[in-house]
Design an enzyme around this catalytic site. Sequence first.
Site, PDB file in Angstrom:
ATOM      1  N   SER A   1       0.856  -1.179   0.000  1.00  0.00           N
ATOM      2  CA  SER A   1       0.000   0.000   0.000  1.00  0.00           C
ATOM      3  C   SER A   1       0.899   1.238   0.000  1.00  0.00           C
ATOM      4  CB  SER A   1      -0.866  -0.052   1.264  1.00  0.00           C
ATOM      5  OG  SER A   1      -1.612   1.125   1.403  1.00  0.00           O
TER       6      SER A   1
ATOM      7  N   ASP B   1      -7.272   3.033  -3.089  1.00  0.00           N
ATOM      8  CA  ASP B   1      -8.011   3.024  -1.807  1.00  0.00           C
ATOM      9  C   ASP B   1      -8.285   4.460  -1.383  1.00  0.00           C
ATOM     10  OD1 ASP B   1      -9.096   2.562   0.679  1.00  0.00           O
ATOM     11  OD2 ASP B   1      -7.312   1.610   1.535  1.00  0.00           O
TER      12      ASP B   1
ATOM     13  N   GLU C   1     -11.217   0.662  -3.614  1.00  0.00           N
ATOM     14  CA  GLU C   1     -11.510   0.313  -2.223  1.00  0.00           C
ATOM     15  C   GLU C   1     -12.158   1.480  -1.477  1.00  0.00           C
ATOM     16  OE1 GLU C   1      -7.957  -1.234  -0.441  1.00  0.00           O
ATOM     17  OE2 GLU C   1      -8.752  -1.151   1.590  1.00  0.00           O
TER      18      GLU C   1
ATOM     19  N   LYS D   1     -10.329  -7.307   7.311  1.00  0.00           N
ATOM     20  CA  LYS D   1      -9.422  -6.864   8.380  1.00  0.00           C
ATOM     21  C   LYS D   1      -9.850  -7.615   9.639  1.00  0.00           C
ATOM     22  CE  LYS D   1      -7.267  -2.833   6.770  1.00  0.00           C
ATOM     23  NZ  LYS D   1      -7.955  -1.561   6.571  1.00  0.00           N
TER      24      LYS D   1
ATOM     25  N   ASP E   1     -13.874  -2.054   2.700  1.00  0.00           N
ATOM     26  CA  ASP E   1     -12.920  -2.259   3.788  1.00  0.00           C
ATOM     27  C   ASP E   1     -13.557  -1.750   5.088  1.00  0.00           C
ATOM     28  OD1 ASP E   1     -10.834  -2.257   5.576  1.00  0.00           O
ATOM     29  OD2 ASP E   1      -9.548  -0.880   4.497  1.00  0.00           O
TER      30      ASP E   1
ATOM     31  N   GLY F   1      -4.337  -4.696   5.904  1.00  0.00           N
ATOM     32  CA  GLY F   1      -3.260  -4.473   6.876  1.00  0.00           C
ATOM     33  C   GLY F   1      -3.532  -3.231   7.694  1.00  0.00           C
TER      34      GLY F   1
ATOM     35  N   LYS G   1      -1.078  -0.795  -4.428  1.00  0.00           N
ATOM     36  CA  LYS G   1      -2.312  -0.079  -4.063  1.00  0.00           C
ATOM     37  C   LYS G   1      -1.944   1.372  -3.802  1.00  0.00           C
ATOM     38  CE  LYS G   1      -4.766  -0.113   0.365  1.00  0.00           C
ATOM     39  NZ  LYS G   1      -5.544  -0.966   1.278  1.00  0.00           N
TER      40      LYS G   1
ATOM     41  N   LYS H   1      -3.051   5.043  -2.442  1.00  0.00           N
ATOM     42  CA  LYS H   1      -4.011   5.778  -1.625  1.00  0.00           C
ATOM     43  C   LYS H   1      -4.444   6.991  -2.442  1.00  0.00           C
ATOM     44  CE  LYS H   1      -4.032   3.483   2.283  1.00  0.00           C
ATOM     45  NZ  LYS H   1      -5.266   2.873   2.808  1.00  0.00           N
TER      46      LYS H   1
HETATM   47  O1  SMG Z   1      -0.448  -2.626   6.941  1.00  0.00           O
HETATM   48  O2  SMG Z   1       0.180  -2.494   4.877  1.00  0.00           O
HETATM   49  C1  SMG Z   1      -0.477  -2.085   5.834  1.00  0.00           C
HETATM   50  C2  SMG Z   1      -1.343  -0.871   5.651  1.00  0.00           C
HETATM   51  C3  SMG Z   1      -2.254  -1.024   4.496  1.00  0.00           C
HETATM   52  O3  SMG Z   1      -3.315   0.783   3.479  1.00  0.00           O
HETATM   53  C4  SMG Z   1      -3.299   0.032   4.397  1.00  0.00           C
HETATM   54  N1  SMG Z   1      -4.215   0.081   5.363  1.00  0.00           N
HETATM   55  O4  SMG Z   1      -7.476   1.337   4.647  1.00  0.00           O
HETATM   56  O5  SMG Z   1      -6.489  -0.359   3.890  1.00  0.00           O
HETATM   57  C5  SMG Z   1      -6.468   0.628   4.591  1.00  0.00           C
HETATM   58  C6  SMG Z   1      -5.259   1.069   5.376  1.00  0.00           C
HETATM   59  C7  SMG Z   1      -5.632   1.328   6.765  1.00  0.00           C
HETATM   60  C8  SMG Z   1      -4.549   1.508   7.715  1.00  0.00           C
HETATM   61  S1  SMG Z   1      -4.061   3.103   7.874  1.00  0.00           S
HETATM   62  C9  SMG Z   1      -3.556   3.086   9.523  1.00  0.00           C
HETATM   63 MG    MG Z   2      -8.474   0.304   3.013  1.00  0.00          MG
END
Ligand code: SMG
Ligand code: MG
Length: 367
Positions: free
Chosen positions: A135, A189, A214, A263, A239, A291, A161, A163
């Site tokens: 990510s 995402d 996402e 999750k 998510d 994650g 991925k 953001k």
């Molecule tokens: O652990 O690789 C990881 C983070 C992956 O982008 C990630 N998580 O919305 O999917 C999501 C975000 C939430 C965590 S941000 C603290």
């Molecule tokens: Mg997410």
Amino acid sequence: MKIETVELRVVRLPLVTPFRTSQASQDERVALLVCVHTGEGEGWADCPVDPGPFYEPEFLSGARAVMAEYLVPMLMAAPGLTAARVQAVLAPVKGHQMAKAALETAVLDAELRARQMSFAQYLGAVKDRVPVGVSVGIPGSLAELIGQVEGYLDQGYRRIKLKIEPGWDIEPVRAVRQRFGPDLALQADANTAYTPASARRLRALDQFGLLLLEQPLAADDLLGHADLARLLTTPVCLDESITSPRVAAAALRLGACSVVNIKPARVGGYLAARAIHDLCAAHGVPVWCGGMIETGLGRAANVALASLPGFTLPGDTSASDRFYRTDITEPFVLEAGRLPVPAGPGLGVTPIPERLAEVTTAKSWLT
Ligand code: SMG
Ligand code: MG
């Protein structure tokens, strides 16, 4: 199994680079670790709550308080406790999924260690290595983004991925697609940053052949996601919305998504996560493991979950060095874009005592 003591520990780990989403930016992970001491040995879990209630409603001091005042006393009073009974015992407490999930995970770790069985075996693993994605946070510029994606692809990551947020969406996706070509497994995402009024803008993402989009809309907007999913050719993945097996069932029935990011912490633990996996598999809906910047303890359990047959897309179960220079366990290291599924008893990893001591900022014991 009888719980004798529960140890709660707050640890602080710096991130290798700041991680920015549409909601927040962070340069460290403050983690709440749980260790249950039972007559049959110990069990560990990583409770991935943030210090503040900005990504999820739960937050660190709230999770500590609900564990100390309610959840742990309820578990200690339960006769013949097993991991499979934790959710039922804790059901009178509303919400607090992450706190409950961490306790269930720690009990399960203790139980499986005593039985010499791994999380993967217990959950129903069908592979011993899982392909992983990464990510990529919102950086300062397109050039920086391209450099980061290139670096991750060089390391072997199997899926990228990005953001996104309003104002950082079409351009970065276009730039990455143009630079790395049509074969790159790419997804985006939004972490709830859009409203149904943004449907036209989101439709512009359809031209880039994303694996999925996402969580574009608010967590509780299942109907909005269902409407949007009908407008887009890009598959919608949920998510933040997926908080339990029941909500997952509603999302599938409504057509709010055609892919699910599971999750385990948010849905109440690995048993609920497996139930969502089973439900999605029965509907032919692919899932992947999300994650929450877990330490090695949480990463171990996530990788075990990702080895179930319905996890057909690479998850956000990156190698430890994606976020940490030094983890609290032995690190998870990428091997040709995959991570090995831990095979030892329970989580298959434990905190390294000296490392744990170095990063601990608070400790309390519940007896
Ligand atoms: O652990 O690789 C990881 C983070 C992956 O982008 C990630 N998580 O919305 O999917 C999501 C975000 C939430 C965590 S941000 C603290
Ligand atoms: Mg997410």
